[in-house]
Design an enzyme around this catalytic site. Structure first.
Site: not given
Length: 409
Positions: A21, A137, A156, A245, A248, A277-278, A365
């Site tokens: 990549r 899932s 799962k 999200t 996007k 997490t901040t 991917t």
């Protein structure tokens, strides 16, 4: 052990397989997207058109979003100053969570630093809240969902992609009294296909399971107010947890879940990925809230219509050239090349010779043999940009001697 040699071997394997990549230095220009500037390794610059961005509606350039972010920076400074528990909760975060909850018609929402973290943190925490939980899932769920489910240590079950019969069999095989959750997506980003949301909700109701829906490739772009495919299909009240999200269609940064007030409170209280997490900067929260509010209104309706029109036009034109695109009815346009080296070569030539930026999508991917270029047309890709892309693909497909389908018409 020669550690450096092992690193060399690992990287060389990627080069040999054609799936190393490469990060391309792209600088977007305010008000000019999808046009940008590519800074080459030698320091020279070349204008390019971005065709693989996830800023689907161009909201990252919207004047009202930029104005909100500037105002927040002037008022509060750059960062949030800490985790939500310490000092990282502001009026901007509260407003953003209220906008998200309203968008999905839920009691509450919880903002994370990314949708990846939101998925990972939530799905890995749920078995703590529901001891013995089994998560069912879809096999093509996002990596972040897979990671969260893997890390939670609970049971799962993986069902074949969109295979309702397989899911039913898995659900029926487990103890009816065991807590259950079905995790799925509304739009699967690599093929652009939709999940059978209504049927999945029917199964969840039949087997008394919670529903967890990832809408990251749909929020802002589907539904009367941009609430996603669940809103479009009238299913918001049947989804227990929505993941989305802000990076996007909303054009900013961050991720979230929306759910009942008690669910959000429990995740907030138990998930390490949230607790430690901040929080996102106030300016980012301000921009995201403005973007969501805009897309709920008439301006959002217009952008969504233009977006779908552009996707349909690009698909039609590529089909007319006999190029093997996958058309599952969404805004995503995958062009299947089928070989990692050819995919990388086409991507490089598109950039170097035609000023068109589209990244190759290779294994892991997507499955081997389905390597592709993935185009994301938007309302800001006009006829000139569309013509340039189609002509470039036509020429390069011939140059690489790749197969075409029977010509349309």
């Amino acid at each position: 052990m020669d550690y450096t040699a092992k690193l060399d071997e690992a990287l060389q394997r990627l080069h040999d397989e054609g799936r190393y990549r490469t990060f391309i230095d792209i600088e977007r220009k305010r008000g000019q997207f999808p046009h940008a500037t590519w800074t080459k390794p030698d320091g020279s610059e070349q204008p390019v058109t971005v065709w693989c961005g996830n800023d689907y509606l161009g909201m990252g350039q919207h004047p009202s979003v930029l104005a909100s972010m500037k105002e927040a920076v002037d008022a509060t400074g750059a960062g949030s100053g800490g985790t939500r528990n310490i000092s990282g909760t502001t009026v901007y975060h509260k407003r953003l969570e209220a906008e998200i909850a309203d968008l999905h018609q839920k009691e509450a929402a919880l903002v994370f630093s990314s949708a990846y973290i939101a998925n990972d943190a939530t799905l890995s925490t749920l078995p703590t809240l529901f001891p013995g939980l089994i998560i069912y899932s879809d096999s093509l769920n996002h990596a972040s969902m897979i990671e969260g489910i893997r890390r939670n240590g609970g049971a799962k079950r993986i069902f074949r992609h969109n295979d309702l019969d397989h899911l039913r069999a898995l659900l029926a095989a487990d103890d009816p009294e065991t807590p259950k959750l079905i995790a799925f997506e509304s739009i699967y980003s690599m093929d652009g296909d939709f999940g059978p949301l209504k049927e999945l909700c029917d199964l969840a109701e039949e087997f008394n399971a919670l529903t967890y829906l990832d809408e990251v490739h749909a929020v802002g772009m589907y539904g009367p107010r941009g609430g996603g495919v669940a809103e479009r299909d009238g299913l918001l009240d049947r989804i227990d947890i929505v993941n989305g999200t802000l990076g996007k269609a909303f054009g900013v940064f961050g991720g979230y879940i929306a759910a009942s007030a008690k669910m959000c409170d429990a995740v907030r209280s138990y998930a390490p990925g949230f607790i430690f997490t901040t929080s996102i900067p106030p300016a980012v929260a301000a921009g995201a809230a403005t973007s969501i509010a805009f897309l709920k209104g008439e301006g959002g309706v217009k952008l969504r219509e233009e977006h779908q029109t552009q996707a349909k036009i690009l698909k039609l034109r590529l089909k007319g050239l006999g190029l093997p695109i996958t058309d599952n009815g969404s805004h995503i346009v995958p062009l299947i090349v089928g070989d990692p080296k050819h995919t990388k070569l086409m991507s490089d030539m598109m950039l170097e010779h035609y000023g068109i930026y589209v990244q190759p999508v290779n294994f892991p991917t997507v499955p081997r043999g389905t390597e592709r270029l993935r185009f994301t047309p938007s309302p800001v890709h006009g006829p000139r940009e569309m013509d340039a892309l189609v002509h470039a693909l036509d020429a390069l497909w011939s140059h690489c001697a790749l197969n075409r389908a029977e010509m349309a018409g």
